[in-house]
Motif scaffolding. Sequence first.
Motif, PDB file in Angstrom:
ATOM      1  N   UNK A  27      20.907  67.098  66.872  1.00  0.00           N
ATOM      2  CA  UNK A  27      19.849  67.179  67.829  1.00  0.00           C
ATOM      3  C   UNK A  27      19.700  66.035  68.578  1.00  0.00           C
ATOM      4  N   UNK A  28      19.712  64.872  68.150  1.00  0.00           N
ATOM      5  CA  UNK A  28      19.334  63.675  68.782  1.00  0.00           C
ATOM      6  C   UNK A  28      20.709  63.243  69.773  1.00  0.00           C
ATOM      7  N   UNK A  29      21.888  63.434  69.179  1.00  0.00           N
ATOM      8  CA  UNK A  29      23.054  63.212  69.922  1.00  0.00           C
ATOM      9  C   UNK A  29      23.446  64.169  71.104  1.00  0.00           C
ATOM     10  N   UNK A  30      22.943  65.541  71.023  1.00  0.00           N
ATOM     11  CA  UNK A  30      22.784  66.626  71.925  1.00  0.00           C
ATOM     12  C   UNK A  30      21.885  66.134  73.074  1.00  0.00           C
ATOM     13  N   UNK A  31      20.696  65.754  72.771  1.00  0.00           N
ATOM     14  CA  UNK A  31      19.679  65.297  73.669  1.00  0.00           C
ATOM     15  C   UNK A  31      20.398  63.971  74.547  1.00  0.00           C
ATOM     16  N   UNK A  32      20.901  63.094  73.858  1.00  0.00           N
ATOM     17  CA  UNK A  32      21.556  61.787  74.717  1.00  0.00           C
ATOM     18  C   UNK A  32      22.447  62.562  75.560  1.00  0.00           C
ATOM     19  N   UNK A  33      23.360  63.236  75.188  1.00  0.00           N
ATOM     20  CA  UNK A  33      24.498  63.753  75.989  1.00  0.00           C
ATOM     21  C   UNK A  33      24.035  64.543  77.351  1.00  0.00           C
ATOM     22  N   UNK A  34      23.012  65.442  76.895  1.00  0.00           N
ATOM     23  CA  UNK A  34      22.177  66.235  77.898  1.00  0.00           C
ATOM     24  C   UNK A  34      21.719  65.193  79.129  1.00  0.00           C
ATOM     25  N   UNK A  35      21.006  64.184  78.539  1.00  0.00           N
ATOM     26  CA  UNK A  35      20.396  63.353  79.497  1.00  0.00           C
ATOM     27  C   UNK A  35      21.235  62.686  80.343  1.00  0.00           C
ATOM     28  N   UNK A  36      22.659  62.526  80.139  1.00  0.00           N
ATOM     29  CA  UNK A  36      23.391  61.896  80.855  1.00  0.00           C
ATOM     30  C   UNK A  36      23.749  62.805  82.124  1.00  0.00           C
ATOM     31  N   UNK A  37      23.590  64.281  82.149  1.00  0.00           N
ATOM     32  CA  UNK A  37      24.164  65.020  83.084  1.00  0.00           C
ATOM     33  C   UNK A  37      23.377  65.053  84.421  1.00  0.00           C
ATOM     34  N   UNK A  38      21.940  64.647  84.584  1.00  0.00           N
ATOM     35  CA  UNK A  38      21.209  64.592  85.685  1.00  0.00           C
ATOM     36  C   UNK A  38      21.566  63.062  86.102  1.00  0.00           C
ATOM     37  N   UNK A  40      24.389  61.593  86.412  1.00  0.00           N
ATOM     38  CA  UNK A  40      25.792  61.763  87.317  1.00  0.00           C
ATOM     39  C   UNK A  40      25.942  63.369  87.811  1.00  0.00           C
ATOM     40  N   UNK A  41      25.080  63.577  89.072  1.00  0.00           N
ATOM     41  CA  UNK A  41      24.708  64.915  89.751  1.00  0.00           C
ATOM     42  C   UNK A  41      25.937  65.633  90.236  1.00  0.00           C
ATOM     43  N   UNK A  42      26.960  64.686  90.408  1.00  0.00           N
ATOM     44  CA  UNK A  42      28.157  65.440  91.181  1.00  0.00           C
ATOM     45  C   UNK A  42      29.254  65.854  89.946  1.00  0.00           C
ATOM     46  N   UNK A  43      28.738  65.792  88.566  1.00  0.00           N
ATOM     47  CA  UNK A  43      29.483  66.328  87.646  1.00  0.00           C
ATOM     48  C   UNK A  43      30.391  65.385  86.766  1.00  0.00           C
ATOM     49  N   UNK A  44      30.311  64.064  87.155  1.00  0.00           N
ATOM     50  CA  UNK A  44      31.179  62.992  86.377  1.00  0.00           C
ATOM     51  C   UNK A  44      31.029  63.107  85.109  1.00  0.00           C
ATOM     52  N   UNK A  45      29.664  63.199  84.460  1.00  0.00           N
ATOM     53  CA  UNK A  45      29.441  63.345  83.103  1.00  0.00           C
ATOM     54  C   UNK A  45      30.247  64.421  82.480  1.00  0.00           C
ATOM     55  N   UNK A  46      29.924  65.578  83.037  1.00  0.00           N
ATOM     56  CA  UNK A  46      30.721  66.834  82.552  1.00  0.00           C
ATOM     57  C   UNK A  46      32.261  66.639  82.571  1.00  0.00           C
ATOM     58  N   UNK A  47      32.738  65.886  83.279  1.00  0.00           N
ATOM     59  CA  UNK A  47      34.258  65.610  83.396  1.00  0.00           C
ATOM     60  C   UNK A  47      34.374  64.927  81.983  1.00  0.00           C
ATOM     61  N   UNK A  48      33.715  63.950  82.240  1.00  0.00           N
ATOM     62  CA  UNK A  48      33.889  63.027  81.040  1.00  0.00           C
ATOM     63  C   UNK A  48      33.835  63.598  79.607  1.00  0.00           C
ATOM     64  N   UNK A  49      32.622  64.577  79.315  1.00  0.00           N
ATOM     65  CA  UNK A  49      32.677  65.228  78.308  1.00  0.00           C
ATOM     66  C   UNK A  49      33.775  66.293  77.747  1.00  0.00           C
TER      67      UNK A  49
END
Length: 66
Positions: A27-38, A40-49
Motif C-alpha cells: 500500500x505504501x509503495x502504491x501510494x508513492x507511485x501514485x504520488x508521482x503521477x501529478x 509529471x502531468x504530461x504522462x512521463x511517470x506513466x511511461x516510466x512505469x
Amino acid sequence: MTADEQTILMFRGLIASLPEESQAKVKQAEKQIRDLLPIYPEGEAFVAMGLIGAELQGDEMVTVTK
C-alpha cells in the motif's frame, strides 16, 4: 468482466494473501507511485512505469513470497 478487470482482481487477491506487514508495504509503495503521477502531468511517470513493468515481466528474479 474484462481481462483488465480480471488482472486487477488477481493482484488484489495476491495482496490480500500476503501477511499484513507486506500488505502495508504494498500500500505504501502504491501510494508513492501514485504520488508521482501529478508531478509529471504530461504522462512521463506513466511511461516510466510501463517501461519498468515491461522490464520486470521478463525478469525471472522478481518474485513475491508470502
